[in-house]
Design an enzyme around this catalytic site. Structure first.
Site, short mmCIF file in Angstrom:
data_model
loop_
_atom_site.label_atom_id
_atom_site.label_comp_id
_atom_site.label_asym_id
_atom_site.label_seq_id
_atom_site.Cartn_x
_atom_site.Cartn_y
_atom_site.Cartn_z
N LYS A 36 3.69 4.23 19.90
CA LYS A 36 4.41 2.95 19.85
C LYS A 36 4.25 2.14 21.13
CE LYS A 36 5.97 3.39 15.67
NZ LYS A 36 5.38 2.56 14.58
N THR B 53 16.78 6.61 7.25
CA THR B 53 15.55 6.80 6.49
C THR B 53 15.15 8.25 6.63
OG1 THR B 53 14.10 6.33 8.37
CG2 THR B 53 14.87 4.44 7.08
N SER C 124 7.43 -1.39 15.42
CA SER C 124 7.49 -0.52 16.58
C SER C 124 8.79 0.27 16.53
CB SER C 124 7.37 -1.36 17.86
OG SER C 124 7.42 -0.55 19.00
N ASP D 213 -4.91 5.03 2.74
CA ASP D 213 -4.62 5.85 3.91
C ASP D 213 -5.04 4.99 5.10
OD1 ASP D 213 -4.66 7.53 6.09
OD2 ASP D 213 -5.73 9.15 5.11
N THR E 52 0.83 -1.20 0.00
CA THR E 52 0.00 0.00 0.00
C THR E 52 0.86 1.26 0.00
OG1 THR E 52 -0.23 0.55 2.37
CG2 THR E 52 -1.54 -1.31 1.51
N TYR F 54 5.01 10.38 19.57
CA TYR F 54 5.46 9.19 18.86
C TYR F 54 5.59 8.01 19.83
CZ TYR F 54 8.52 6.07 16.18
OH TYR F 54 9.06 4.98 15.53
N ASN G 108 3.64 -1.22 8.71
CA ASN G 108 4.83 -0.37 8.63
C ASN G 108 4.49 1.11 8.51
OD1 ASN G 108 7.73 0.36 7.83
ND2 ASN G 108 6.59 0.91 6.00
#
Length: 272
Positions: free
Chosen positions: A152, A183, A134, A56, A32, A148, A83
């Site tokens: 998690k 990333t 996670s 979404d 996706t 954040y 993810n």
């Protein structure tokens, strides 16, 4: 025997790396993305085994529909990778209601909705593997990313309960807990709150975290994720990267020390 994967956020980061790793060895992948142009290379390179789905993850009905389409396309659903997510930077005092809700809607609720959509299929198969992405931030916490962490930590608790609920159906659950990686998690993908000047010193110190000095290579996780999904008895939790174990050891040793120190008060609170 080839596996069928459903990966959210397959356009970049870990999702892209793991999609490519699965496709290269002959597995099927339903991937996706918010924008399907971002996965065009996968469509062109693997026209028979890559199934693109615009999604979404905050839209629960769309999550259910996407999982259903993936199952109909390939006839099975072996690995679901939640993810899709992003980091939000802001001191707790700086966070707006909309910012916190958006963080939880994507990182926590998105994973929950996809998981719920996949479970009936996996129960009927008598097998399956839910991979929850996670973070070391799912078991420890640092300044500037409280929202954040909240997302998690919620995912961690939910997934540990889930693992016990579905074990009897042949379904495994694994929490992948990466450290810092190269990333765009803290770059273009991140969101940031308006800053309060009083926290300038805290922000400066947070920017000096050691993990930023030696980030992991996302491509190095390819072999690791395949080992996890191919394991007969996969772990409930696994760190990706060198730094997380040391962080966890220091954090948990501190917690145990505090709990033991205050145990007399804890027992007093129990009553006789």
């Amino acid at each position: 025997m080839s596996k069928t994967w459903f990966i959210t956020g397959a356009s970049k980061g870990f999702g892209r790396e793991w999609a490519e790793a699965a496709l290269e060895r002959g597995d099927n992948v339903a991937g996706t993305a918010r924008n399907l142009d971002d996965v065009k290379e996968l469509v062109d390179g693997y026209p028979d085994t890559f199934f693109p789905l615009q999604l979404d993850v905050t839209d629960r009905s769309a999550d259910v529909d996407a999982v259903k389409k993936a199952h109909e396309k390939f006839g099975q659903l072996d690995v679901v990778v939640n993810n899709a997510g992003y980091g939000h930077f802001g001191m707790v005092e700086e966070l707006t209601e909309d910012e916190v809700r958006a963080q939880l809607e994507t990182n926590f609720f998105g994973a929950l909705w996809v998981t719920q959509a996949a479970l009936p299929i996996m129960r009927a198969q008598g097998s399956g593997h839910i991979i929850q992405v996670s973070s070391i931030g799912g078991i420890s916490a640092f300044p500037t990313v409280g929202a954040y962490h909240a997302s998690k930590w919620a995912l961690e608790g939910l997934s540990q309960s889930l693992s016990q609920e579905v074990a009897g159906f042949g379904i495994h659950v694994t929490l992948i807990e990466p450290g810092g990686y190269s990333t765009d998690w803290s770059g273009p993908s991140a969101q940031r709150s308006d800053e309060i000047d009083a926290y300038a010193d805290v922000r400066e110190q947070a920017a000096k975290r050691p993990s930023a000095a030696d980030p992991g290579k996302p491509e190095a996780t390819r072999a690791a994720i395949l080992k996890v999904v191919d394991a007969e008895n996969p772990p409930l939790r696994i760190f990706f990267g060198k730094a997380p174990l040391g962080i966890a050891e220091r954090d948990y040793e501190s917690r145990l020390q505090t709990w033991r120190e205050w145990q007399p008060v804890s027992e007093e609170a129990h009553g006789s």
